[in-house]
Enzyme design. Structure first.
Site, PDB file in Angstrom:
ATOM      1  N   TYR A   1      -0.746  -6.419  -4.423  1.00 53.42           N
ATOM      2  CA  TYR A   1       0.239  -6.954  -3.467  1.00 53.42           C
ATOM      3  C   TYR A   1      -0.030  -8.438  -3.266  1.00 53.42           C
ATOM      4  O   TYR A   1      -1.181  -8.878  -3.178  1.00 53.42           O
ATOM      5  CB  TYR A   1       0.128  -6.232  -2.116  1.00 53.42           C
ATOM      6  CG  TYR A   1       0.992  -6.858  -1.040  1.00 53.42           C
ATOM      7  CD1 TYR A   1       2.289  -6.411  -0.824  1.00 53.42           C
ATOM      8  CD2 TYR A   1       0.524  -7.922  -0.272  1.00 53.42           C
ATOM      9  CE1 TYR A   1       3.096  -7.008   0.134  1.00 53.42           C
ATOM     10  CE2 TYR A   1       1.316  -8.522   0.682  1.00 53.42           C
ATOM     11  CZ  TYR A   1       2.604  -8.063   0.886  1.00 53.42           C
ATOM     12  OH  TYR A   1       3.398  -8.666   1.830  1.00 53.42           O
TER      13      TYR A   1
ATOM     14  N   GLU B   1       7.658 -11.937  -1.107  1.00 56.54           N
ATOM     15  CA  GLU B   1       6.796 -10.758  -1.183  1.00 56.54           C
ATOM     16  C   GLU B   1       6.887 -10.155  -2.576  1.00 56.54           C
ATOM     17  O   GLU B   1       7.978  -9.830  -3.044  1.00 56.54           O
ATOM     18  CB  GLU B   1       7.216  -9.730  -0.126  1.00 56.54           C
ATOM     19  CG  GLU B   1       6.278  -8.553  -0.022  1.00 56.54           C
ATOM     20  CD  GLU B   1       6.660  -7.612   1.101  1.00 56.54           C
ATOM     21  OE1 GLU B   1       5.799  -7.309   1.938  1.00 56.54           O
ATOM     22  OE2 GLU B   1       7.833  -7.176   1.154  1.00 56.54           O
TER      23      GLU B   1
END
Length: 264
Positions: free
Chosen positions: A109, A197
């Protein structure tokens, strides 16, 4: 302003952020033609809506032939996709992203957002890729790497290396990750983004680092500097009241409940 995944990846490509090859499709025929143009034997058919959690809701399918791409596209176009972020009303799928299959070694991530409490951009990274970062923060806060960016100096190469090492990358992976992180930062700043993101950020078996998924939001007040990004706005994904408010240059966000808040 929010945009679709395929649009975010178009922007990232301009800044040399590596993403899988893919094309948007509006019909099953588009989807099959895109797959043939991409070539290969494995394809990913991804519903394009302004919400996360699409995979769990059936909005991401792995196809292993051109007819299967078309079949999945026929199923998904026009369907109501209900995820944790859409609420029970869901969203109608009106476009798809057809992408090449990727040989994934690891899922990570990576995200950038403004921390208003200290007036600095912050990079957040985690080895827990594919999960909601809020869930990781609640259950495994130690798994999140945080790196603040000095607004006068910008992101430094040593900080990008620190993130790469923190993610447990080695060898060629580190070099590719550092390039990825620095390019992502540049894309964020130069487009006046409010959020970037990458979830998941993937490492392939040959050491490449790619944005398998990408979400970008932008500061509405800066869109006058980015007419190309403003053209990416999809009114079908926005609340009618928010669209009406934007016509009058009002900042309006619809929330649940019956209590209103007007701030000047």
């Amino acid at each position: 302003m929010n945009i679709h995944e395929y649009q975010a990846k178009e922007i990232l490509r301009r800044y040399q952020v590596e993403v899988p090859r893919g094309k948007v499709a509006f019909t099953p025929e588009d989807a099959e033609r895109n797959a043939r143009e991409l070539g290969g034997t494995v394809f990913v058919v991804k519903a394009q809506i302004h919400a996360g959690g699409r995979g769990k809701a059936g909005g991401v399918k792995l196809a292993k032939s051109f007819p299967e791409v078309k079949a999945f596209a026929s199923q998904m176009l026009g369907m109501k996709l209900v995820t944790q972020q859409t609420g029970t009303e869901g969203k109608i799928v009106q476009r798809l992203l057809i992408e090449e299959g990727i040989d994934i070694l690891r899922e990570l991530y990576l995200g950038i957002v403004l921390d208003r409490s200290v007036s600095k951009l912050i990079f957040m990274a985690s080895t827990e890729g594919g999960m909601e970062i809020e869930k990781v923060a609640a259950e495994k806060p130690q798994a999140i790497i945080r790196e603040y960016v000095n607004p006068q100096l910008g992101l430094q190469a040593f900080q990008a290396r620190k993130i790469a090492f923190g993610l447990g990358l080695t060898g060629e992976q580190i070099k590719n990750a550092v390039s990825f992180i620095l390019s992502l930062y540049r894309a964020f700043v130069e487009t006046d983004a409010s959020l970037a993101e990458i979830n998941p950020l993937v490492v392939t078996r040959d050491g490449r680092v790619l944005a398998l998924d990408a979400k970008m939001n932008f500061d509405d007040s800066a869109l006058f500097r980015h007419p190309d990004i403003l053209q990416m706005r999809d009114l079908h994904e926005e609340d009618p009241l928010e669209i009406e408010a934007s016509k009058h240059k009002l900042n309006y966000i619809k929330l649940d409940g019956n209590v209103g808040c007007m701030v000047n």
